[in-house]
Structure formats: structure tokens, C-alpha cells
Enzyme design. Structure first.
Site, PDB file in Angstrom:
ATOM      1  N   LEU A 151       2.356  10.858   1.007  1.00 32.24           N
ATOM      2  CA  LEU A 151       2.630   9.598   1.690  1.00 32.24           C
ATOM      3  C   LEU A 151       4.103   9.209   1.644  1.00 32.24           C
ATOM      4  O   LEU A 151       4.738   9.258   0.597  1.00 32.24           O
ATOM      5  CB  LEU A 151       1.790   8.501   1.022  1.00 32.24           C
ATOM      6  CG  LEU A 151       1.935   7.100   1.599  1.00 32.24           C
ATOM      7  CD1 LEU A 151       1.359   7.040   2.999  1.00 32.24           C
ATOM      8  CD2 LEU A 151       1.224   6.100   0.696  1.00 32.24           C
ATOM      9  N   ARG A 203      -7.233  -0.283   9.068  1.00 34.83           N
ATOM     10  CA  ARG A 203      -6.706  -1.153   8.023  1.00 34.83           C
ATOM     11  C   ARG A 203      -5.213  -1.388   8.219  1.00 34.83           C
ATOM     12  O   ARG A 203      -4.478  -0.466   8.558  1.00 34.83           O
ATOM     13  CB  ARG A 203      -6.941  -0.526   6.642  1.00 34.83           C
ATOM     14  CG  ARG A 203      -6.290  -1.290   5.515  1.00 34.83           C
ATOM     15  CD  ARG A 203      -6.638  -0.756   4.151  1.00 34.83           C
ATOM     16  NE  ARG A 203      -6.069   0.532   3.844  1.00 34.83           N
ATOM     17  CZ  ARG A 203      -4.782   0.749   3.512  1.00 34.83           C
ATOM     18  NH1 ARG A 203      -3.925  -0.253   3.505  1.00 34.83           N
ATOM     19  NH2 ARG A 203      -4.373   1.964   3.216  1.00 34.83           N
TER      20      ARG A 203
END
Lengths: 597, 234
Positions: free
Chosen positions: A249, A412
Site C-alpha cells: 500500500l 469504502r
């Protein structure tokens, strides 16, 4: 003979949700937290950019705006009563974390600092708002450490490196769990009145993922095996900026600090897809935009990645074009040194894994499988809902990524997962203790550990030439190729058949480790059965949903279809087959409308 | 390229003592050592046992001794360590199986540091955050990065010599709270660290600083704790 323990509440998983649940439950009831990892190894610690709360420490903001942004981000599939609950609790819970000692970065006035993040906006101007409360780019690490520290302070009982294998449900109520002590191979039965599942996500289904090896969806898989449904599993988030090929990430905070996405022609492309918030559009929108650039040959060198550019000259150039200003109205400007201070970890990752220094070079990125919007259906108190009439299963709770409240709907927003885990971890812990204090122990069934032992014995006694590694690799590749950012009837049908083939082949995995002590090969084989089950349910749920919404993007049904599909999917595994049903979405203030960023 | 690994093996269920097994495997220079270990386990020897989770240097599961130095297998690339690797468990903690050590003594030392925020001051009347200036916040910034991987403690010659020593990681944890302007238990922690098994056992070998995968200047942090102890000032 299994070892038997008795607790009022057992919490499964020791990430942010599990620790928060454990902390709150232990204040009112005898509580144990059981985790397959040491708690500080949990994947909450990998969350980087921040936790969302409308503190308004830097500029005007409100929980109502946060609520609307989350509803819009969810592509209107989120339950609005739950979203109102979470966003209105957000400021108080962030202050509570600070009171526990969490070292947030600070404004010059000494308040908690905030940065912009994707999809978080000033609802009047439509412009990005600074709502993400952070500690550099290791906010999740600080939340995990702080909550573990508080649990140590409050003498919470931990069973570290215990793998939970089964949830015991007797007479329609939770009765405890069965777990394997990894260091001995012994089976333990935890007899409990309340069970809180906080087992995290299952991104390891996909080849390119930001998720840890441990994220194998154990809680959802166990619930499915015990006849409970999984909600909205087709909605899985691909984070736009994973390190190319590795999937590690790179926080959206990079774009929050002014970084931009650049295609193979050297152009910033996000304004073509989201003209107001540009690079800070919602994650589903950005990941799809990147794919469309790459598909049209505008990846870097025509390949399947683009650049994330956070060099000071790039940030300052586009900040000037966007008219971005500091809180005092002066033009926004960044230096290499400031970038290093604000984003030390991701700069370290790029230097270590890519040999790329983001202070002077752009970062090669591609979308990476990141977050499960779906999971075990619950209400806002974490109570597990067993059917489409929202019937509560007494004594069983779920919180965090393994749960579906649903506050994230079809997509989300960044920083809402750290918020989700602390808000719903807290409330599930509170309710679990409250329930336990008013309930008697449900008698353990005869042969309580039989179902778990059967699963393990079957794996141990398999015959054949398959390996965990090979089947895992084939699953991940299939899911990334055919159940990724874009899907069609054809790709999903292919994926479903392949997963079912792999489920059969997994019955012929031959283990070479026959021992009891730390038999990680056996554990990985069991985890693989969980991943395959969730891959199957995910694909079957996706195949049935004939529309595009949030993280579920179909090229053969490119539009959202509120008439037929404004509803939650519920999926069960019955007699080896996936059975689907649906339930309605709770809409309070915001009627669905077209989603434009 | 072909990478040769010599890996420490010990299975308490079958072995009287440890031995080393050798494996040869195809790799590229940008592979993580963890990638290579995963492939050895997946393709050659399912019995090889080690811990891992995040695979990018933030969870602290896979601290190992690689060519004689402590590092995280997931944060070390083949090009950093060469084509011939010796992989062993970190030193100074009891070995449970292969590369897995018993972490309980390590976490027990951590727990002795009062590793949690202590303040009896009432929270602000408005219920909001306690104030802390950026200058006060930065003082303990580095020690908040610790992931409790044990690379530092198990690289320390003083810890090898005396397992009662709390070790560098525990002191890093104490430092994080001692120098937090909001915390009120600095004096108690300094008292704990003034005991025989506290900072006095640090002989500034600097192994800890070199081993830290989070680039925390561990020896410096220990020095700051020693200084606070002598001057009574934090």
C-alpha cells in the site's frame, strides 16, 4: 482431550476491532482475546493515512458532511442509519484515542492534525476537506500499539498464537469457540456466553494485494460453515496505489498531500474522470480510471502501471493550477524535506523495494486488492444478523473488516476503516459484556471440537500430489485476472468454475509436515480452504448482481440499477452450493442520485 | 539467478539437536528473502517453519539472523545479502522450531516498562484532545515507530550475556512514554530502568541501532534515558 476454558466474552482477533472490543468487554465481564498472531502483528498496524473524524481542527467540517460523503462513497448501498451512527461518534472516539495517549501529529496550536483524503469533501464547495487525523503515515500502527498498551494496562487476558477453528452455536445461541494452540498443536475449547469475531479481511484471495499473509478470512469462513450468511461479498475494494507488482500500500495521503497520478504520456489524467476533486476521488473511481488509461495504451511505456508523483515541483505545479491554499490563505507549497517528514514510511518502502526515491522520482503503482466491504451481517452493536429479516443470533458479534454493518456499502472511503474498527469494536465489546451479564452459559455440545478436528483430520489424511502453494497461486491469479477491478459475465463464470475446480483439487493436497508443534503447513492448508470458500461466495454474489456499483464494476452492465439492485446480497453455503438472497438498504436522509466527483 | 540457502533446522518432536539444510532456488535480485523462504516452503520443503505476516516491514513477525545479522526477511532483498544465505533464528531467545523462537521473554520485558500512557490529569473540560505542541511531539517521534520485532534486543551482546537485561526494545518503549509531555509516569519508569537489569547493562555496542529495520537510533534513545536518569530532567 481438549483443554476447556470458560470466559464470559471471547474476542477472536487482536487488531483494532478485537483490541477495542476486548478492552471494553473486559471492563464489565471476564474476557479473553484469542489471536493467531501476537496482537501487535495484526494488520491494523499497516494502515497508514489516517482516521476520519470531522474535528474541524484546520477548517470547517461537520459530522453531517462526513455522513453524506460516506453515503455517496458507498454508492448508496451503505445503511444510512449505521453511517449516521459511525460519523457522529467519530470525533468523540478520536478524542478518546488521544486520551489513551495516541501520539497524533499536531497543528501549531497543539491540536490533532488533519489532511485531505479521497471522497472527503466540504459539502458546500465540493472541494476536498481536511478530515483525516493522522500520525505521519503510520496511523494504524499507532492505533494498534495504543490499544494493545491499554489492554496491557487493564490486564486483558490474551491467548496469543491460537488459531480459532470453529464457532460453537447451540440451541440458536453462541456457546464458544474451538481453537488450536499453534506452539503445541493442542486443541482448546473456549466456553463463552458471548463471542466477538474480529478476524479482519481476506485480500489474500487476489494475486496483487496490500493484505498480510494472515488475512485469510477465517471469521467469515467459519460463520459460513455454521450456516450464517455473508453480506455484499461482491464488493471488494481495489486501492488505486499499490506498489507495482508487489501490491504494498501507498497511502492515499500521498495524494492528500498533493501527489498526482500521471500516465504514460506524462499527463495528469484524473481531472478527465473527476473534474472537481480530481486525484482525490473515491477509490473505486480512481482504480477504474487507471485501468481505462492502461487499457487505452496510456500506462507507463504501454504497460499496466502508472506513476504516482509526489515530487515537490509536481505537487506545487498542480497545487497552483488547482488553486490549493493553506489554512491562512497562502498558496500551498511543498518541499522535499516536508514530504519526507509527512510520509516517512512510504518513502522507505519505495526506496527498499523499488530502489525509487519518491522525493526525486515518481512511484510506479497499480491497483491492489485492499479491503472487504462485505462480511458477516451485523447491526451497529455488532450483533450478528442471521437472515434477511435481521434476526439477531444471541451471543454472537462481529466487528471490523470481517463484519458488514453496512457502513461502507459498495465502496469504502479512505480513513473510514480505522474509524469503523474503533467505533464498532467498542460497541460490540460493550454489548457483548452486557449480553453476557444477563445470560447463562449455553451448555457445550457433546464432541464440541469434533467439527474442527474433522476438518483438520481430513487435511492431514489427504492423498494426492497437490500443494497449498500451487493451488493458492492459481486461485490468486484467477481472481486477479477475472474478478478484479472490471468484470463480465464471461470472466466471472470462468472464475467460478476455476475456484470450484480448485476446491476439488484442494482435497488432494498432500502435506509433508506431520508434526503438532507449529505445523504452519497444516495451518496454511486450512486457511486456503477459507480463502477458496470466500472466493467462491464472492464470485457467485458478483455474477448474480447485474449492475455496476462501487467496487463491483461490470463491463456488460456498466450502469447502476437502483430499481432492481438497490439491495444487499446475502450468501449462504448450503450442501456445498452458494445460495443467494437479498435484503433492503436503509435509507434515511439521502435518496440515491448520480455520483459525480 | 540461483540462490543457495543454508537454513537452521530444529524440530523438537523428532530432533535431539539442530542441523542445517541446504536449498537451491531460482530468484531475482529484487526478491525479498521472505519470498524465497515462501517458495522453498511451497515448492521444496513444506516442513520449513517460520513466522510471517505483513511482508513489508511493519508487523515485526519475521526477524531473522541472515548471514549473521538481524533483519526482517520481508525488508531484505536478495541483492542486499547476495546469492549465498545462511538463515538462522534470532539469538538469545529459546528456539521452538526451525526459525521460530519463544517471544514470551521479550514481551515480558516489554510489559515491565509500564508500556502504556499514564496521566491523572483530567481530560479537557470540552472533552477534546489534550494539547501538545509539535515541538513536544517530535521529541519522542522516533521511538513511536517501534514494531517490537526484537531485531535490536537479540543483536545486543549484553542481552546475549545476560537474559535478565530488559534489552533495547523495552527501553525504546519506555523512552516513547518518558519523553511524552502528556505522560506522568516518567519517574517510575526511570526507577525501573535504574535497576540492575536496566540501562546500566547497555555498553553502547550500537548493534541495536544497526539492526533496527525502522531506523530508530536505539543507542541514542538509551543514552537519552541514561541522561534523564542522571539529571532528573526529561
Amino acid at each position: 482431550m481438549a483443554n476447556i476454558h470458560q470466559f464470559d466474552v471471547v474476542v477472536i482477533g487482536a487488531g483494532g476491532a478485537g483490541l477495542m472490543a476486548g478492552l471494553y468487554a473486559s471492563r464489565g465481564a471476564k474476557t479473553a482475546v484469542i489471536s493467531k498472531l501476537y496482537p501487535t502483528r495484526s494488520h491494523t498496524g499497516a494502515a497508514q493515512g489516517g482516521i476520519a473524524a470531522a474535528l474541524g481542527n484546520i477548517e470547517q467540517d461537520s459530522p453531517a458532511w462526513h455522513c453524506y460523503d460516506t453515503v455517496k462513497g458507498s454508492d448508496y448501498l451503505g445503511d444510512q442509519d449505521a453511517i449516521e451512527f459511525m460519523t457522529s461518534e467519530a470525533p468523540q472516539i478520536v478524542y478518546e484515542l488521544e486520551h489513551m495517549g495516541l501520539p497524533f501529529d499536531r497543528t501549531p496550536e497543539g491540536r490533532i492534525i488533519q489532511r485531505p483524503f479521497g471522497g472527503h469533501t466540504n459539502n458546500e464547495t465540493g472541494k476536498p476537506v481536511r478530515r483525516a487525523c493522522h500520525a505521519a503515515d503510520r496511523t494504524g500502527h499507532m492505533i494498534l500499539q495504543t490499544l494493545y498498551q491499554q489492554c496491557v494496562k487493564n490486564n486483558v487476558s490474551f491467548f496469543d498464537e491460537y488459531q480459532t477453528l470453529d464457532i460453537l452455536i447451540e440451541n440458536g445461541k453462541a456457546a464458544g469457540v474451538v481453537a488450536l494452540e499453534l506452539s503445541t498443536g493442542d486443541i482448546h475449547i473456549f466456553h463463552a456466553k458471548s463471542v466477538v469475531l474480529a478476524t479482519g479481511g481476506h485480500g489474500r484471495i487476489w494475486e496483487i494485494t496490500s493484505n498480510a499473509y494472515a488475512l485469510t478470512g477465517d471469521g467469515i469462513a467459519m460463520a459460513l460453515r455454521r450456516g450464517l450468511p455473508a453480506e455484499d461479498m461482491e464488493f471488494f475494494q481495489f486501492h488505486p496505489t499499490g506498489i507495482y507488482k508487489l501490491g504494498i500500500l501507498i497511502t492515499e495521503g500521498v495524494r492528500g498531500e498533493g501527489g498526482v497520478l500521471i500516465n504514460g504520456k506524462g499527463e495528469r489524467f484524473m481531472p478527465n474522470y473527476a473534474k472537481t476533486v480530481k486525484d482525490l476521488a473515491s477509490r473505486d473511481v480512481v482504480s477504474r480510471s487507471m485501468y481505462m488509461e492502461m487499457r487505452d495504451g496510456r500506462g507507463i511505456n504501454g504497460s499496466n502501471y502508472v506513476y504516482l508523483d509526489v515530487r515537490a515541483e509536481t505537487v506545487n505545479k498542480y497545487a497552483a493550477i488547482d488553486g490549493r491554499t493553506n489554512p491562512d490563505g497562502s498558496p500551498y507549497a511543498m518541499t522535499g524535506d516536508a514530504i519526507l517528514k509527512k510520509l516517512p514510511d512510504i518513502i522507505d518502502f519505495c526506496r527498499t523495494y523499488l530502489g525509487v526515491d519518491p522525493v526525486t522520482q515518481p512511484i510506479p503503482v497499480q491497483p491492489t486488492a485492499h479491503y472487504a466491504m462485505g462480511g458477516i451481517p451485523t447491526n451497529v452493536y455488532g450483533e450478528v444478523l442471521a437472515d434477511n429479516k435481521n434476526t439477531v443470533l444471541p451471543g454472537l458479534f462481529a466487528a471490523g473488516e470481517c463484519a458488514c454493518v453496512s457502513v461502507h456499502g459498495a465502496n469504502r472511503l479512505g480513513c473510514n476503516s480505522l474509524l469503523d474498527i474503533v467505533v464498532f469494536g467498542k460497541h460490540s465489546g460493550l454489548r457483548a459484556a452486557e449480553y453476557a451479564n444477563g445470560a447463562d452459559f449455553t451448555a457445550l455440545p457433546a464432541d464440541a471440537d469434533g467439527f474442527a478436528r474433522d476438518q483438520f483430520d481430513r487435511i492431514r489424511n489427504n492423498k494426492g500430489g497437490e500443494t497449498v502453494f500451487k493451488i493458492g497461486q492459481e486461485m490468486k491469479k484467477e481472481m486477479f485476472d477475472n474478478m478484479g477491478v472490471f468484470r463480465t459475465e464471461e470472466t466471472m463464470t470462468h472464475a467460478l468454475a476455476k475456484i470450484q475446480e480448485l476446491q476439488e483439487r484442494a482435497k488432494h493436497i498432500k502435506l509433508s509436515d506431520t508434526g503438532k508443534i507449529f505445523n504452519t503447513e497444516l495451518l496454511n492448508a486450512w486457511e486456503l480452504t477459507n480463502l477458496l470458500d470466500l472466493a467462491e461466495v464472492t464470485t457467485a454474489s458478483a455474477l448474480a448482481r447485474k449492475e455496476s456499483r462501487g467496487g463491483h464494476a461490470r463491463e456488460d452492465f456498466p450502469k447502476r440499477d437502483d430499481v432492481n439492485w438497490l439491495k444487499h446480497t446475502l450468501a449462504w453455503k448450503k450442501d456445498g452450493k452458494v445460495k443467494l438472497d437479498y435484503k433492503s438498504v436503509k435509507i434515511t436522509q439521502y435518496q440515491p442520485k448520480e455520483r459525480v466527483y | 539467478m540461483q540462490v543457495t540457502l543454508k537454513i537452521f533446522r530444529y524440530n523438537p518432536e523428532t530432533d535431539k539437536t539442530f542441523h542445517y539444510d541446504s536449498y537451491s532456488i531460482d530468484a531475482v535480485e529484487t526478491d525479498r528473502v521472505l519470498d524465497v523462504l515462501e517458495r522453498v516452503k511451497g515448492e521444496q520443503d513444506g516442513t520449513l517453519t517460520f513466522r510471517r505476516s505483513c511482508a513489508h516491514g511493519v508487523c515485526g513477525s519475521d526477524a531473522l539472523r541472515i548471514n549473521g545479522r538481524n533483519m526482517l526477511a520481508c525488508k531484505t532483498l536478495i541483492k542486499d545479502v547476495g546469492e549465498t544465505l545462511t538463515v538462522e533464528p534470532i539469538l538469545g531467545l529459546p528456539i521452538k522450531k526451525d526459525l521460530i523462537v519463544d517471544m514470551e521473554p521479550f514481551f515480558n520485558n516489554y510489559k515491565k516498562m509500564m508500556p502504556y500512557f499514564v496521566s491523572s490529569a483530567p481530560i479537557p473540560a470540552d472533552g477534546k484532545e489534550r494539547l501538545q505542541s509539535p515541538e513536544d511531539r517530535i521529541i519522542f517521534d522516533e521511538t513511536t515507530k517501534c514494531i517490537l520485532c526484537a531485531c535490536c534486543t537479540t543483536s545486543c551482546p549484553s542481552y546475549w550475556a545476560n537474559g535478565e537485561y530488559y534489552g533495547p526494545a523495552a527501553i525504546v518503549t519506555a523512552h516513547r512514554f518518558i519523553f511524552d509531555s502528556r505522560d506522568e509516569a516518567a519517574a517510575q519508569r526511570l526507577q525501573i530502568l535504574a535497576e540492575t537489569d536496566g540501562v546500566a547493562r547497555c555498553h553502547t555496542a550500537y548493534n541495536c541501532t544497526e539492526a533496527c529495520p525502522r531506523e530508530i537510533k536505539v543507542t541514542k534513545a538509551i543514552g537519552e534515558v541514561k541522561m534523564a536518569m542522571m539529571t532528573g530532567k526529561v
